[in-house]
Design a protein around this motif. Sequence first.
Motif, PDB file in Angstrom:
ATOM      1  N   GLU A   1       0.827  -1.212   0.000  1.00 15.93           N
ATOM      2  CA  GLU A   1       0.000   0.000   0.000  1.00 15.93           C
ATOM      3  C   GLU A   1       0.860   1.261   0.000  1.00 15.93           C
ATOM      4  O   GLU A   1       0.556   2.232  -0.698  1.00 15.93           O
ATOM      5  N   LEU A   2       1.955   1.252   0.777  1.00 19.28           N
ATOM      6  CA  LEU A   2       2.855   2.407   0.801  1.00 19.28           C
ATOM      7  C   LEU A   2       3.473   2.623  -0.582  1.00 19.28           C
ATOM      8  O   LEU A   2       3.608   3.755  -1.046  1.00 19.28           O
ATOM      9  N   ALA A   3       3.839   1.528  -1.234  1.00 16.37           N
ATOM     10  CA  ALA A   3       4.432   1.635  -2.569  1.00 16.37           C
ATOM     11  C   ALA A   3       3.414   2.229  -3.542  1.00 16.37           C
ATOM     12  O   ALA A   3       3.746   3.096  -4.357  1.00 16.37           O
ATOM     13  N   GLN A   4       2.157   1.789  -3.421  1.00 14.45           N
ATOM     14  CA  GLN A   4       1.110   2.335  -4.289  1.00 14.45           C
ATOM     15  C   GLN A   4       0.897   3.825  -4.007  1.00 14.45           C
ATOM     16  O   GLN A   4       0.627   4.595  -4.928  1.00 14.45           O
ATOM     17  N   ASP A   5       1.030   4.236  -2.745  1.00 11.35           N
ATOM     18  CA  ASP A   5       0.936   5.653  -2.397  1.00 11.35           C
ATOM     19  C   ASP A   5       2.003   6.452  -3.141  1.00 11.35           C
ATOM     20  O   ASP A   5       1.733   7.543  -3.659  1.00 11.35           O
ATOM     21  N   ALA A   6       3.215   5.910  -3.162  1.00 10.83           N
ATOM     22  CA  ALA A   6       4.317   6.604  -3.837  1.00 10.83           C
ATOM     23  C   ALA A   6       4.025   6.709  -5.336  1.00 10.83           C
ATOM     24  O   ALA A   6       4.285   7.739  -5.967  1.00 10.83           O
TER      25      ALA A   6
ATOM     26  N   ARG B   1       9.772   5.676   1.189  1.00 11.71           N
ATOM     27  CA  ARG B   1      10.455   5.527   2.474  1.00 11.71           C
ATOM     28  C   ARG B   1       9.932   6.554   3.486  1.00 11.71           C
ATOM     29  O   ARG B   1       9.682   6.234   4.645  1.00 11.71           O
ATOM     30  N   ASN B   2       9.732   7.799   3.014  1.00 10.65           N
ATOM     31  CA  ASN B   2       9.208   8.823   3.919  1.00 10.65           C
ATOM     32  C   ASN B   2       7.829   8.441   4.453  1.00 10.65           C
ATOM     33  O   ASN B   2       7.536   8.649   5.626  1.00 10.65           O
ATOM     34  N   ARG B   3       7.011   7.883   3.567  1.00  5.90           N
ATOM     35  CA  ARG B   3       5.677   7.477   4.035  1.00  5.90           C
ATOM     36  C   ARG B   3       5.792   6.348   5.057  1.00  5.90           C
ATOM     37  O   ARG B   3       5.033   6.302   6.023  1.00  5.90           O
TER      38      ARG B   3
END
Lengths: 424, 141
Positions: A41-46, A72-74
Amino acid sequence: MTAPDARTATDRTVAAVWRMESARITGALTRLVHDFGTAEELAQDALLAALEQWPVTGVPDRPGAWLMATARNRAVDLIRRERRYSDRLAELGRRLDTEPPPQPEDLVLDAEPIEDDVLRLVFTACHPVLSAEARAALTLRVVGGLRTEEIARAFLTAETTVAQRIVRAKKTLARAAVGYEVPEGPELAGRLASVLEVLYLIFNEGYAATAGDDWMRPALCEEAMRLGRVLAGLMPAEAEVHGLVALMELQASRTPARTGPDGAAVLLPDQDRSRWDRMLIHRGFTALERARTADPPGPYTLQAEIAACHARAATAEATDWVRIAALYAALAQRAPSPVVELNRAVAVSMAFGPAAGLDLADRLAALPALREYHLLPVVRGDLLARLGRHPEAAAEFGRAAAMTRNTREREVLLGRAEAERARG
Amino acid sequence: MRFMMLVKATDDSEAGVLPTREMLEEMNRYNEELIKAGVLLAADGLQSSSHGFRVTYDGRGGSTVTDGPFTETKELLAGYWLIDVSSREEALEWARKVPFGAGETLEVRRVFDPTDFPEATAEMVEAEQAWRDANQRPIGG
């Protein structure tokens, strides 16, 4: 949804960068946050951030590094939030978790992608707790960097079905507490088989596509070959990985000859072999050479050896059927299946005559697994016709025609039944 | 789809100046990345044009040979990568990642597929295949 040319140039660039970088990013994130679903999910956010910002700011000079830094920041934000939350819980004296939460400062230092990240990602996405379809969808999404919509088109499925499949798969992995690691020791063989099965499933889904199908389906073959090469680069000592790469490249080398000018399928004996892709054949042979280090050879290597026999034959008549029959016998021992036996019967008939092949095919007729398999009567009809037993051949083609679901094939089979009746 | 990334010659490459250790290491890292991503099909560096020659044809079966070096450096090549990627954009992103210094140029061209020549007769294609079989060696083998 939209065709590739209808998307804006920046969108296409984001998609291209994503395909190049998503595995490393999702892999590194999973190592950071210790949870595959969250990392995805974090990767999709990026990815979304890039789709929003790049059209305005322009594509950054190092787009991969930009995506990694954003992701990474997320991840660090998320960990901070969770830590604040757990700190508050601790203050209230209701803290249940005894393990100290990860410190974001340490994690930032460790955020550069490392070699093992992609490999661990592959083994997690292809974990045997998941169904083969779920493994394929998850692998294409997190390792291949494909969008859900593209996966749905490729598998002729609704987008919502694929999306649900991926959500369920992530939940299953979390529930099963699947470790994010490359399996070792005795566990490796079984887990690797599960990975190879998924890559070959993806490849075959694309290979089965015909000329009229969506462009996304043949692209699956290329993606499976790319993932195979990635895996071969990461696990160079695993012979069966090279075997699968060889099998896929040798099969794909025939793609330009598999459809005629009218779009109809052209079968192997009738293909114009000058249209076979020589570079893929050469690459397939090289991979096969690497696969031959294992003794006895595994099922993918054996199938690649069979494909190599066809690739080596300048004409259909020059095919080394004796060797192919022997390879099928070895394959039947290594990975027994009625379909392999049927192929073996065909190879034996080409090598030693129709009577020998019919012997084998007759033995298969009793198997319940093949009761609904229309290719068995097709093969028997063929062999009986070659033996001059025309009325029996006509009956077999008639049976096969009644069993197939493909209209065009049914017409062909009924035609052959008619022709055999006329000759008998 | 396949793309060939053609490296243009520079004064250094034509003078036979070999890359420094750092340059080689950077290039190795880039090649590694291409291999790890499963997209590299072939790559080679070319010696300076002083080791080569040109043949021009008069169309009547005759030809003239001119030995290198050749002077128009900007039109000469110094190497290539052959990559297999899913889109033009992906080829572009790989090209942007090449660790080249100031003034170096890369020309990227899409490679024809065998099916791109509907005009070629089966015999023509076959003759070309025979040549390829005899002359092209598999990558790394």
